[in-house]
Write an enzyme that holds these catalytic residues in place. Sequence first.
Site, PDB file in Angstrom:
ATOM      1  N   CYS A 129       3.308 -27.476 -13.062  1.00 35.03           N
ATOM      2  CA  CYS A 129       3.327 -28.793 -12.035  1.00 35.03           C
ATOM      3  C   CYS A 129       5.075 -29.002 -12.038  1.00 35.03           C
ATOM      4  CB  CYS A 129       2.729 -30.025 -12.842  1.00 35.03           C
ATOM      5  SG  CYS A 129       1.170 -29.292 -13.318  1.00 35.03           S
ATOM      6  N   HIS A 160       6.749 -38.435 -12.637  1.00 30.10           N
ATOM      7  CA  HIS A 160       5.760 -37.575 -12.635  1.00 30.10           C
ATOM      8  C   HIS A 160       4.381 -38.091 -12.303  1.00 30.10           C
ATOM      9  CE1 HIS A 160       4.117 -33.767 -13.300  1.00 30.10           C
ATOM     10  NE2 HIS A 160       3.456 -33.971 -14.146  1.00 30.10           N
ATOM     11  N   GLU A 165       5.399 -40.833 -20.676  1.00 32.25           N
ATOM     12  CA  GLU A 165       6.477 -40.786 -19.401  1.00 32.25           C
ATOM     13  C   GLU A 165       6.969 -42.446 -19.816  1.00 32.25           C
ATOM     14  OE1 GLU A 165       5.619 -39.871 -15.502  1.00 32.25           O
ATOM     15  OE2 GLU A 165       7.634 -39.571 -15.170  1.00 32.25           O
ATOM     16  N   LYS A 181       1.764 -39.870  -6.499  1.00 35.14           N
ATOM     17  CA  LYS A 181       0.504 -38.830  -6.652  1.00 35.14           C
ATOM     18  C   LYS A 181      -0.672 -39.577  -6.479  1.00 35.14           C
ATOM     19  CE  LYS A 181       2.338 -35.413  -9.592  1.00 35.14           C
ATOM     20  NZ  LYS A 181       3.655 -35.434 -10.049  1.00 35.14           N
ATOM     21  N   HIS A 210      -2.110 -34.524  -7.031  1.00 34.05           N
ATOM     22  CA  HIS A 210      -1.174 -33.692  -7.651  1.00 34.05           C
ATOM     23  C   HIS A 210      -1.203 -32.270  -7.279  1.00 34.05           C
ATOM     24  CE1 HIS A 210       1.349 -32.040 -10.637  1.00 34.05           C
ATOM     25  NE2 HIS A 210       0.825 -32.318 -11.786  1.00 34.05           N
ATOM     26  N   PHE A 238       2.686 -28.109 -17.497  1.00 29.84           N
ATOM     27  CA  PHE A 238       1.719 -27.640 -18.860  1.00 29.84           C
ATOM     28  C   PHE A 238       2.820 -26.341 -18.968  1.00 29.84           C
ATOM     29  CE2 PHE A 238      -2.961 -28.474 -17.549  1.00 29.84           C
ATOM     30  CZ  PHE A 238      -2.844 -29.787 -17.901  1.00 29.84           C
TER      31      PHE A 238
END
Lengths: 405, 85
Positions: A162, A294, A305, A325, A330, A389
């Site tokens: 990502c 993010h 976050e 997003k 995403h 990830f």
Amino acid sequence: MKRVAITGLGAITPVGKTAPESWRAVAAGESGIGPIDIERGDLVTCPIAAQVKDYDPADHFPARQLAMLDRVSQFAVITAREALAHSGIDRDDPALRQAPTIIGVGVGGMQTLDDNFARLYGEGKPRVHPFSIPKLMTNAPASQITMDLGLRGMALAVASACASGAHALGLAFKMVRSGEAKIAVAGGAEACITAGTMVGWEALRVLSADTCRPFSRNRSGLVIGEGAATLILEEWDHARARGATILAELTGFGANADAADLTSPNAESTMEAMRAALADARLSPADIDYVNAHGTGTAMNDEVESAVIRAVFDGAPLPLVSSVKAVLGHSLGAAGALEAVMTVKALQEQLVPPTANCTDPDPALGLDFVAEGARRTPVRHALSNSFAFGGLNAVLAFSAAGSPD
Amino acid sequence: MSVLERVKAIVGKQIGRDPASLDDNSDLAEAGYESLDVIETVFAIEEEFGIDIPFNANVGDSVQLRTVGDIVTVVEDALAKRQSR
């Protein structure tokens, strides 16, 4: 050290076929999430995705070229063409011929892979199309851009799930800043909304069944998206010399690895990545007016976050924070590049895009998520966060083109 | 073998512990579960019993899997639903 200008943007997203169309929808908070529509969709329980809709590849590619392009490469090439045209760089500019092409990709040509596996294991057919391998390799989007545009500099794919798009931009940034390249073509692409991939995501138990609501108390998880974005990075003086419009300046890049959990973010190292981007840009927290988060819409990301941003900005005015997003989904390897495009637009337009679907901003998170709609406010400098990830973090710092030197 | 015994076998295997050391009240986190152990266990349970477990860490009112007994309850509910169909 050279200054790095952004002089071209290209994007294809669930809400637009170009960067301006996509930005308009992001700024308006119009979500591209809808009912999922894919081959072999009966295997998938998750009812939604953010797909690029009303898209006909034949509008963009002749049949012979199309035969070699997985959907992910189609998206990449379309956005690279747009970004280059937007930049106004002469196709014969020697700096363009030598430009590196660095494209982030999470997983590669999944449409090709999924179709081939369905043929082999599902339908029992003995063979697949001869271009299957060159279509599905992860460097295909980067390679196809070089072939389409005649770019002969170093070209490769960057894979960091990502954060791929952000890492690609960070590496290209370093090449232009060091003087190694006068122009760089960089971005990210992903098109993995296939039955096989979606079943894999479902097993991780993080997908929302209704929509993506980052930083909202009624959050329900993330929504998979697809698309691509390409940015033209250019040495500041090269851009000025040819009279280019400089959209924004890329001023810093901070990246690191958690070296901890495979899927859970680590607060300490994500904080360090944000601080590294600030230090690289020679900016302090008080200079930052906006953080493009993010913001995946999972409980875990919301909590970690937000805490990290509050900690980084401890003692300084808190910046506005929003996630795009909820509009774009995403898009994994493309996300960092798409969010870079939106951050550049925020600086250029002096308009902070909203967090769409944030109908019940979580007060425990302690930040202003611009939930009510786009906000017109001075934006001098901005950060764009990408956390992947595998514990891979990449943070980009951008500055308004008119910022003091 | 009872549902509890089969669940204990899966949980024990997940964290490398003797299933006999587990019971209904065993707390998964205290037993050593980390972030990915829960979803791996959900997968193993679904495969073992041929059921679907509606678990989503992002949804507050989705099934809560805190103890071995929680898993047993979820499995028995799913099996009962299957039989009543």
